[in-house]
Motif scaffolding. Structure first.
Motif, PDB file in Angstrom:
ATOM      1  N   ARG A  81       0.912  -1.216   0.148  1.00 11.27           N
ATOM      2  CA  ARG A  81      -0.148   0.059   0.166  1.00 11.27           C
ATOM      3  C   ARG A  81       0.712   1.463  -0.103  1.00 11.27           C
ATOM      4  N   TYR A  82       1.811   1.322   0.757  1.00 13.53           N
ATOM      5  CA  TYR A  82       2.736   2.632   0.886  1.00 13.53           C
ATOM      6  C   TYR A  82       4.195   2.233   0.481  1.00 13.53           C
ATOM      7  N   GLY A  83       4.643   1.482   0.050  1.00 14.49           N
ATOM      8  CA  GLY A  83       6.190   1.239  -0.281  1.00 14.49           C
ATOM      9  C   GLY A  83       6.712   1.813  -1.604  1.00 14.49           C
ATOM     10  N   LEU A  84       5.872   1.559  -2.666  1.00 13.54           N
ATOM     11  CA  LEU A  84       6.697   1.805  -3.875  1.00 13.54           C
ATOM     12  C   LEU A  84       7.286   3.138  -4.338  1.00 13.54           C
ATOM     13  N   PRO A  85       6.331   4.155  -3.699  1.00 11.36           N
ATOM     14  CA  PRO A  85       6.751   5.652  -3.856  1.00 11.36           C
ATOM     15  C   PRO A  85       8.151   5.731  -3.265  1.00 11.36           C
ATOM     16  N   LEU A  86       8.527   5.261  -1.991  1.00 10.84           N
ATOM     17  CA  LEU A  86       9.980   5.629  -1.535  1.00 10.84           C
ATOM     18  C   LEU A  86      10.812   4.623  -2.185  1.00 10.84           C
ATOM     19  N   VAL A  87      10.556   3.386  -2.812  1.00  7.48           N
ATOM     20  CA  VAL A  87      11.367   2.536  -3.600  1.00  7.48           C
ATOM     21  C   VAL A  87      11.740   3.707  -4.870  1.00  7.48           C
ATOM     22  N   ALA A  88      10.731   4.135  -5.287  1.00  4.95           N
ATOM     23  CA  ALA A  88      10.903   5.038  -6.379  1.00  4.95           C
ATOM     24  C   ALA A  88      11.920   6.132  -6.176  1.00  4.95           C
ATOM     25  N   ALA A  89      11.865   6.874  -5.335  1.00  3.76           N
ATOM     26  CA  ALA A  89      12.691   7.970  -4.839  1.00  3.76           C
ATOM     27  C   ALA A  89      13.985   7.537  -4.387  1.00  3.76           C
ATOM     28  N   CYS A  90      14.126   6.284  -3.887  1.00  2.00           N
ATOM     29  CA  CYS A  90      15.572   5.937  -3.468  1.00  2.00           C
ATOM     30  C   CYS A  90      16.277   5.396  -4.976  1.00  2.00           C
ATOM     31  N   ALA A  91      15.364   4.798  -5.877  1.00  2.00           N
ATOM     32  CA  ALA A  91      15.977   4.218  -7.154  1.00  2.00           C
ATOM     33  C   ALA A  91      16.252   5.546  -7.963  1.00  2.00           C
ATOM     34  N   ALA A  92      15.713   6.486  -7.876  1.00  2.03           N
ATOM     35  CA  ALA A  92      16.018   7.756  -8.730  1.00  2.03           C
ATOM     36  C   ALA A  92      17.189   8.396  -8.105  1.00  2.03           C
ATOM     37  N   ALA A  93      17.352   8.438  -7.163  1.00  4.58           N
ATOM     38  CA  ALA A  93      18.475   9.205  -6.038  1.00  4.58           C
ATOM     39  C   ALA A  93      19.667   8.734  -6.014  1.00  4.58           C
ATOM     40  N   GLY A  94      19.643   7.211  -6.279  1.00  9.60           N
ATOM     41  CA  GLY A  94      20.837   6.405  -5.905  1.00  9.60           C
ATOM     42  C   GLY A  94      21.071   6.353  -4.458  1.00  9.60           C
ATOM     43  N   THR A  95      20.167   6.217  -3.879  1.00  9.21           N
ATOM     44  CA  THR A  95      19.943   5.999  -2.362  1.00  9.21           C
ATOM     45  C   THR A  95      19.840   4.771  -1.789  1.00  9.21           C
ATOM     46  N   ASP A  96      20.636   4.121  -1.064  1.00 10.72           N
ATOM     47  CA  ASP A  96      20.414   2.745  -0.625  1.00 10.72           C
ATOM     48  C   ASP A  96      19.165   2.795   0.445  1.00 10.72           C
ATOM     49  N   TYR A  97      18.568   1.547   0.406  1.00  6.97           N
ATOM     50  CA  TYR A  97      16.966   1.607   1.234  1.00  6.97           C
ATOM     51  C   TYR A  97      17.213   0.113   1.696  1.00  6.97           C
TER      52      TYR A  97
ATOM     53  N   GLY B  37       5.885 -13.564  18.702  1.00  6.94           N
ATOM     54  CA  GLY B  37       4.724 -13.593  17.616  1.00  6.94           C
ATOM     55  C   GLY B  37       4.933 -12.730  16.414  1.00  6.94           C
ATOM     56  N   LEU B  38       4.256 -12.737  15.552  1.00  3.12           N
ATOM     57  CA  LEU B  38       4.161 -11.889  14.464  1.00  3.12           C
ATOM     58  C   LEU B  38       3.750 -10.414  14.806  1.00  3.12           C
ATOM     59  N   SER B  39       4.233  -9.487  14.495  1.00  4.62           N
ATOM     60  CA  SER B  39       3.925  -8.006  14.716  1.00  4.62           C
ATOM     61  C   SER B  39       2.779  -7.797  14.105  1.00  4.62           C
ATOM     62  N   GLY B  40       2.130  -6.777  14.480  1.00  7.99           N
ATOM     63  CA  GLY B  40       0.944  -5.988  13.841  1.00  7.99           C
ATOM     64  C   GLY B  40       1.253  -5.870  12.468  1.00  7.99           C
ATOM     65  N   GLY B  41       2.097  -5.240  11.964  1.00  6.92           N
ATOM     66  CA  GLY B  41       2.770  -4.819  10.885  1.00  6.92           C
ATOM     67  C   GLY B  41       2.704  -6.231   9.819  1.00  6.92           C
ATOM     68  N   THR B  42       3.359  -7.299  10.385  1.00  3.85           N
ATOM     69  CA  THR B  42       3.445  -8.557   9.576  1.00  3.85           C
ATOM     70  C   THR B  42       2.143  -9.118   9.276  1.00  3.85           C
ATOM     71  N   ILE B  43       1.212  -8.972  10.239  1.00 10.42           N
ATOM     72  CA  ILE B  43      -0.114  -9.224   9.930  1.00 10.42           C
ATOM     73  C   ILE B  43      -0.791  -8.652   8.785  1.00 10.42           C
ATOM     74  N   ALA B  44      -0.598  -7.235   8.985  1.00  8.95           N
ATOM     75  CA  ALA B  44      -1.362  -6.317   8.104  1.00  8.95           C
ATOM     76  C   ALA B  44      -0.758  -6.735   6.734  1.00  8.95           C
ATOM     77  N   SER B  45       0.736  -7.030   6.682  1.00  2.00           N
ATOM     78  CA  SER B  45       1.209  -7.409   5.347  1.00  2.00           C
ATOM     79  C   SER B  45       0.579  -8.642   4.711  1.00  2.00           C
ATOM     80  N   LEU B  46       0.366  -9.655   5.695  1.00  2.00           N
ATOM     81  CA  LEU B  46      -0.136 -10.926   5.166  1.00  2.00           C
ATOM     82  C   LEU B  46      -1.695 -10.688   4.571  1.00  2.00           C
ATOM     83  N   LEU B  47      -2.306  -9.819   5.182  1.00  2.00           N
ATOM     84  CA  LEU B  47      -3.705  -9.650   5.106  1.00  2.00           C
ATOM     85  C   LEU B  47      -3.619  -8.843   3.543  1.00  2.00           C
ATOM     86  N   GLU B  48      -2.638  -7.728   3.353  1.00  2.00           N
ATOM     87  CA  GLU B  48      -2.658  -7.261   2.143  1.00  2.00           C
ATOM     88  C   GLU B  48      -2.164  -8.400   0.852  1.00  2.00           C
ATOM     89  N   VAL B  49      -1.354  -9.432   1.299  1.00  2.00           N
ATOM     90  CA  VAL B  49      -1.188 -10.364   0.303  1.00  2.00           C
ATOM     91  C   VAL B  49      -2.428 -11.325  -0.234  1.00  2.00           C
TER      92      VAL B  49
END
Length: 419
Positions: free
Chosen positions: A92-108, A179-191
């Motif tokens: 839901r939220y990740g690709l815009p930051l990947v795009a910014a780092c890929a364009a700027a040559g910034t590790d992520y 256990g699995l974090s709330g963020g991990t559970i949220a990721s599984l639900l997204e998948v």
């Protein structure tokens, strides 16, 4: 490739979230003189986090950045050598930051366990990141560093001994508290949500090489189940008497490990087969628990991938841990995990890699692993691989992480068992 010095060695994006705050706390103890900044939507909340970290963080910068505002992500990326992000679900939220780092040559570095997101990241930004010199490294927490690095350590040991390539390789969670974090559970639900509405995503989830650099170049090794149900002795003699069941993060972890092999030119071998399980003990109920765990897991990924959208979303979100929440400090401190990864090489040599860490795997241990990945990218650049693009922890910084683990309280030891 970028050669201009950046204002910050490392920017932590999402520092006001639960795991983000834990990662900030770890960096305050481990980053030394590194130039750090905290980033998120509210500078007031970031300031409160920074002020609670004490003297080591007094000089850290504060950056306003929001996934809904790409210009703020672009500015953040141009000011950092490395951006570490805990802001998910990444689909839901990740690709815009990947795009910014890929364009700027910034590790992520991130914490994703979402194969569809990683596939989109590869397809859209791998070439650009390789061209600009960026390392986009996914899965830098409990998912999938223990998986990726135990296999990498086995490979190094076998290579050192001249013992051939890796064959059947099996990751086993021997013990775990937490256990699995709330963020991990949220990721599984997204998948599951994406898979239930998109046959192509379901196809990706069924393909063991869905994250490969070149699907056509991968060997056909037969079925490699994500959630197997097996006796321990089918994995290694040392596990005789035990039963194992499917490990719920295997669908993400196994594909990360296979991508590592492909990115590095298949050094583990073309016959490398990899599975993940968790030990269920040796009690009379263990066989039943093994069957139930694997059955429920397969049903969740199979039927859930088709019909998840039929469930009321509000009902699902009401019964699972919420992102941004987590256990108490005492509970996090009581947590731990112990992993054993077994392999048999093409010459018949047998090895085991044992990895252990204190702290709840989904929270405290993950924050340490993510922090160390960020610091390795920022400070250990002479130990990083020459690869660029969308990478994995082992392919990007395997040697650097193995060198960092002891000081971080992470134990990883490889022993030869015979052959």
């Amino acid at each position: 490739m970028t050669v201009t010095p950046r204002e910050y060695d490392l920017v932590l994006y999402g520092a006001t979230g639960f795991v983000g705050k834990l990662t900030a706390e770890y960096l305050a103890t481990a980053a030394g003189d590194a130039r750090i900044a905290l980033a998120g939507r509210s500078t007031d909340r970031l300031r409160a986090i920074r002020d609670g970290l004490g003297e080591p963080a007094r000089s850290w910068g504060l950056l306003a950045a929001d996934a809904a505002s790409p210009s703020t992500l672009n500015e953040m990326a141009t000011r950092a050598q490395v951006v570490v992000t805990t802001v998910g679900p990444y689909t839901r939220y990740g690709l815009p930051l990947v795009a910014a780092c890929a364009a700027a040559g910034t590790d992520y570095a991130d914490l994703t366990g979402e194969p569809p997101f990683m596939r989109d990241s590869i397809d859209t930004y791998h070439k650009q990141a390789a061209d600009t010199g960026a390392r986009i490294v996914h899965a830098c927490g409990f998912d999938s560093v223990p998986s990726d690095l135990t296999v990498y350590a086995l490979y190094r040991a076998a290579r050192h001994d001249g013992a051939g390539e890796l064959g059947d390789t099996d990751f086993v969670v021997r013990s775990l508290r937490g256990g699995l974090s709330g963020g991990t559970i949220a990721s599984l639900l997204e998948v599951l949500d994406a898979a239930s509405g998109d046959p192509d995503v379901r196809r990706q989830l069924n393909d063991p090489y869905t994250l490969s650099t070149d699907r056509a170049a991968e060997p056909e090794l037969g079925r490699q189940p994500d959630l197997p149900w097996r006796r321990g002795r089918q994995i290694a003699p040392e596990l005789s008497g035990l039963w194992t069941g499917g490990f719920m993060m295997a669908p993400a972890n196994t594909r990360i490990v296979r991508r590592s092999n492909a990115l590095m030119g298949w050094p583990y071998g073309r016959g490398f087969r990899y599975t993940e399980s968790m030990s269920l003990g040796s009690s009379p109920l263990a066989p039943l628990a093994s069957a139930v765990l694997s059955g429920v897991g397969n049903a969740t990924m199979g039927l859930g991938g088709r019909y998840f959208r039929l469930l009321p979303r509000q009902l699902v979100e009401r019964v699972v841990p919420k992102p941004g929440t987590g256990p108490s400090a005492a509970a996090r401190d009581r947590g731990f995990y112990r992993i054993e990864t077994y392999t048999t090489t093409t010459t018949g040599a047998r090895y085991v890699a044992r990895m252990e860490q204190r702290g709840d795997p989904g929270y405290k241990a993950t924050s340490v692993l993510l922090g160390e990945c960020g610091l390795a990218l920022a400070l250990d650049r002479d130990k990083l691989s020459d690869l660029r693009g969308v990478l994995t922890p082992a392919a990007a910084m395997g040697d650097a992480l193995l060198a960092r683990f002891p000081a971080a309280g992470v134990s990883l030891q490889v022993d030869r068992l015979g052959g």
